[in-house]
Design an enzyme around this catalytic site. Structure first.
Site, PDB file in Angstrom:
ATOM      1  N   VAL A  14      48.084  68.578  38.538  1.00 43.29           N
ATOM      2  CA  VAL A  14      48.245  67.644  37.369  1.00 43.29           C
ATOM      3  C   VAL A  14      47.167  66.382  37.657  1.00 43.29           C
ATOM      4  O   VAL A  14      46.681  66.234  36.414  1.00 43.29           O
ATOM      5  CB  VAL A  14      49.881  67.350  37.353  1.00 43.29           C
ATOM      6  CG1 VAL A  14      49.944  66.316  36.344  1.00 43.29           C
ATOM      7  CG2 VAL A  14      50.723  68.381  37.265  1.00 43.29           C
ATOM      8  N   ASP A  32      45.353  59.765  46.673  1.00 47.53           N
ATOM      9  CA  ASP A  32      46.282  60.745  47.408  1.00 47.53           C
ATOM     10  C   ASP A  32      46.301  60.393  48.928  1.00 47.53           C
ATOM     11  O   ASP A  32      45.399  59.910  49.320  1.00 47.53           O
ATOM     12  CB  ASP A  32      45.365  62.033  47.272  1.00 47.53           C
ATOM     13  CG  ASP A  32      46.493  63.274  47.322  1.00 47.53           C
ATOM     14  OD1 ASP A  32      46.741  64.057  46.344  1.00 47.53           O
ATOM     15  OD2 ASP A  32      46.715  63.482  48.303  1.00 47.53           O
ATOM     16  N   ARG A  37      41.977  66.553  51.277  1.00 45.44           N
ATOM     17  CA  ARG A  37      42.018  66.710  49.672  1.00 45.44           C
ATOM     18  C   ARG A  37      40.995  65.632  49.022  1.00 45.44           C
ATOM     19  O   ARG A  37      39.927  66.020  48.204  1.00 45.44           O
ATOM     20  CB  ARG A  37      43.467  66.537  49.194  1.00 45.44           C
ATOM     21  CG  ARG A  37      43.552  66.364  47.488  1.00 45.44           C
ATOM     22  CD  ARG A  37      42.846  67.858  47.087  1.00 45.44           C
ATOM     23  NE  ARG A  37      43.306  67.980  45.804  1.00 45.44           N
ATOM     24  CZ  ARG A  37      42.921  69.073  44.832  1.00 45.44           C
ATOM     25  NH1 ARG A  37      41.752  69.855  45.301  1.00 45.44           N
ATOM     26  NH2 ARG A  37      43.076  68.808  43.665  1.00 45.44           N
ATOM     27  N   THR A  89      57.376  67.220  42.921  1.00 46.57           N
ATOM     28  CA  THR A  89      58.900  66.876  42.940  1.00 46.57           C
ATOM     29  C   THR A  89      59.556  68.364  43.144  1.00 46.57           C
ATOM     30  O   THR A  89      60.023  69.063  42.401  1.00 46.57           O
ATOM     31  CB  THR A  89      59.422  66.473  41.629  1.00 46.57           C
ATOM     32  OG1 THR A  89      59.017  66.942  40.480  1.00 46.57           O
ATOM     33  CG2 THR A  89      59.192  64.977  41.556  1.00 46.57           C
ATOM     34  N   THR A 124      58.021  65.962  37.240  1.00 47.23           N
ATOM     35  CA  THR A 124      59.453  66.429  36.665  1.00 47.23           C
ATOM     36  C   THR A 124      60.444  65.864  37.305  1.00 47.23           C
ATOM     37  O   THR A 124      60.507  65.997  38.479  1.00 47.23           O
ATOM     38  CB  THR A 124      59.345  68.352  36.835  1.00 47.23           C
ATOM     39  OG1 THR A 124      58.290  68.858  36.053  1.00 47.23           O
ATOM     40  CG2 THR A 124      60.525  68.706  36.364  1.00 47.23           C
ATOM     41  N   CYS A 264      57.081  74.905  38.169  1.00 43.72           N
ATOM     42  CA  CYS A 264      57.906  74.516  37.098  1.00 43.72           C
ATOM     43  C   CYS A 264      59.046  75.470  36.704  1.00 43.72           C
ATOM     44  O   CYS A 264      60.062  74.827  36.794  1.00 43.72           O
ATOM     45  CB  CYS A 264      56.941  74.321  35.820  1.00 43.72           C
ATOM     46  SG  CYS A 264      55.801  73.113  35.884  1.00 43.72           S
ATOM     47  N   ARG A 335      52.550  77.740  45.078  1.00 44.69           N
ATOM     48  CA  ARG A 335      53.696  77.195  45.122  1.00 44.69           C
ATOM     49  C   ARG A 335      54.890  78.131  44.665  1.00 44.69           C
ATOM     50  O   ARG A 335      54.998  78.510  43.659  1.00 44.69           O
ATOM     51  CB  ARG A 335      53.513  75.842  44.430  1.00 44.69           C
ATOM     52  CG  ARG A 335      52.605  74.729  44.875  1.00 44.69           C
ATOM     53  CD  ARG A 335      52.560  73.775  44.015  1.00 44.69           C
ATOM     54  NE  ARG A 335      51.829  74.188  42.811  1.00 44.69           N
ATOM     55  CZ  ARG A 335      51.691  73.237  41.848  1.00 44.69           C
ATOM     56  NH1 ARG A 335      52.222  72.181  41.823  1.00 44.69           N
ATOM     57  NH2 ARG A 335      51.343  73.544  40.795  1.00 44.69           N
TER      58      ARG A 335
END
Length: 426
Positions: A14, A32, A37, A89, A124, A264, A335
């Site tokens: 995101v 981050d 990363r 989250t 989220t 999600c 994920r």
């Protein structure tokens, strides 16, 4: 003209596309906690494939405005006036929401928060988290007062990993703010980069609720067709044929059965369910849908075993090949993948399971699942069963006949392969 300086906290699926999109118009700092990363991105590479190397390098070296800076140092965000939080989250092993990343991000921002700053959350959450969980942390670590010294907003992310058509600027964005004035500023900010437009919600809680019901609705609909698939298999009816016939009606909404993973659809319903339970309501439909979808990996494995028994195919010490370990097709995101449930269930039958995926990162899969991942070109053995769990395009080019043992069973979870090549599908 003075432009706001934007800090993006969390550079994953995101945050990175959002940072690159904003960097075309505004000075941006991407933050981050993962140094590797940040190093990867600063080298011009994004292993998630959400941002091309070309777009990433352009954002990092933009000559028309201050270049995007990526860092693990919170002090590099000190000059920002707008902070956008895009951290994960997830849920824990008991399906409870894990807000720790969100709280840690709020602590970091709170320590450098200035008068007039706006903190916008995209992660989220269930309704109320921004104002009831995050804002108190911001107040505690900054010593400032909410809606007097600093402000908040919520604009739910709508990233669809692997989708190159519906990208961040082409998906309509829901926005909100903690006061009417701030709500308008947040909406104007996103409207300046989102070509699809924005929708200003009436409150932060409304925007939070909109996010969780978007994916809960999809989850429930997929659970419905997964249950239909179980019924139709007992009736010896092809589910895909039924769906094709039903879809000829103008108002029929077509969903397909399958494994429901990802960050999600497989997670958001638990956030809404948790909040419902807290206020004394048992969300029966939401949790029922989750139970059905969470059990599909085990169900697929059991159906494969039944087919193998009917064909007298070797099961104990037999060889199984699972095609795909990411949570969806043509995407490297692993994920909350439910392909793992199929793999683990097959192992309970003492089967030796190989896993092939041309998209997933080998080291990531080894670290997360202790699986030595194969690529398509590595497939040299023959198998007693082959299960297509994820419909990567590369799998259409496999020579299934060359990979089969005698009496082998091929099961197609995604209704992706020609029916004359398979023994069963959902």
């Amino acid at each position: 003209m003075s432009y706001p300086k934007i800090a993006i906290i969390g550079l994953g699926y995101v945050g990175l596309p959002l940072a690159v999109a904003f960097a075309k118009k505004y000075p941006v700092v991407g933050f981050d906690i993962n140094q590797s990363r940040v190093d990867e991105l600063n080298s011009g590479t994004d292993h998630t494939l959400e941002v091309s190397g070309k777009d990433l390098k352009e954002a990092l070296t933009n000559n028309d405005s201050p270049a995007m800076k990526l860092s693990t140092e919170s002090n590099d965000m000190k000059e920002a006036t707008i902070f956008i939080v895009t951290v994960p989250t997830p849920t824990d092993k008991n399906r409870q929401p894990v807000l720790t990343p969100l709280i840690r991000a709020s602590e970091t921002i709170g320590s450098i928060l200035k008068d007039g700053d706006i903190v916008i959350y995209e992660s989220t959450v269930y309704p109320g988290v921004t104002e009831e969980v995050c804002v108190p942390v911001l107040e505690q670590f900054s010593g400032k007062t909410f809606n007097r010294d600093f402000f908040a907003g919520y604009s739910p992310e709508r990233i669809n990993p692997g989708d190159k058509e519906h990208t961040i600027t082409t998906i309509l964005k829901v926005t909100s703010g903690s006061t009417p004035e701030i709500a308008k500023r947040v909406d104007d900010l996103y409207a300046s980069i989102i070509t699809a437009g924005t929708h200003l919600a009436t409150s932060i809680k409304v925007a939070e609720a909109a996010k969780v019901i978007e994916n809960s609705q999809r989850d429930i609909n997929i659970a419905f067709v997964n249950e239909l698939s179980k019924i139709f298999r007992l009736l010896d009816i092809d589910t895909n044929d039924v769906l094709e016939a039903a879809a000829t009606k103008w108002n029929f909404i077509k969903f397909s059965p399958g494994l429901v993973g990802g960050h999600c659809i497989g997670v958001d319903p638990y956030y809404l369910a948790q909040k419902a339970l807290e206020v004394g309501y048992n969300p029966e439909i939401i949790l029922s849908g989750r139970r059905i979808n969470d059990g599909m990996g085990k169900y697929v494995a059991s159906e494969v075993i039944k087919l193998m028994l009917n064909k007298e195919t070797k099961i104990k010490n037999g060889k199984a090949l699972v095609l795909g370990v990411t949570f969806k097709e043509n995407c490297p995101d692993t994920r909350n993948t439910k392909a793992i449930d199929v793999i683990e269930e097959l192992k309970k039958y003492n089967m030796d399971v190989d896993v092939c995926d041309p998209w997933a990162d080998k080291q990531e899969v080894k670290t997360l699942f202790d699986i030595d991942l194969l690529r398509c070109e590595d497939l040299k053995l023959t198998y007693d069963t082959i299960i297509l769990a994820v419909s990567h395009n590369e799998f259409l080019n496999l020579d299934f006949e060359a990979l089969k043992n005698d009496n082998a069973v091929i099961f197609d979870v995604k209704s992706f392969l020609p029916t004359d090549k398979i023994d069963g599908r959902l």
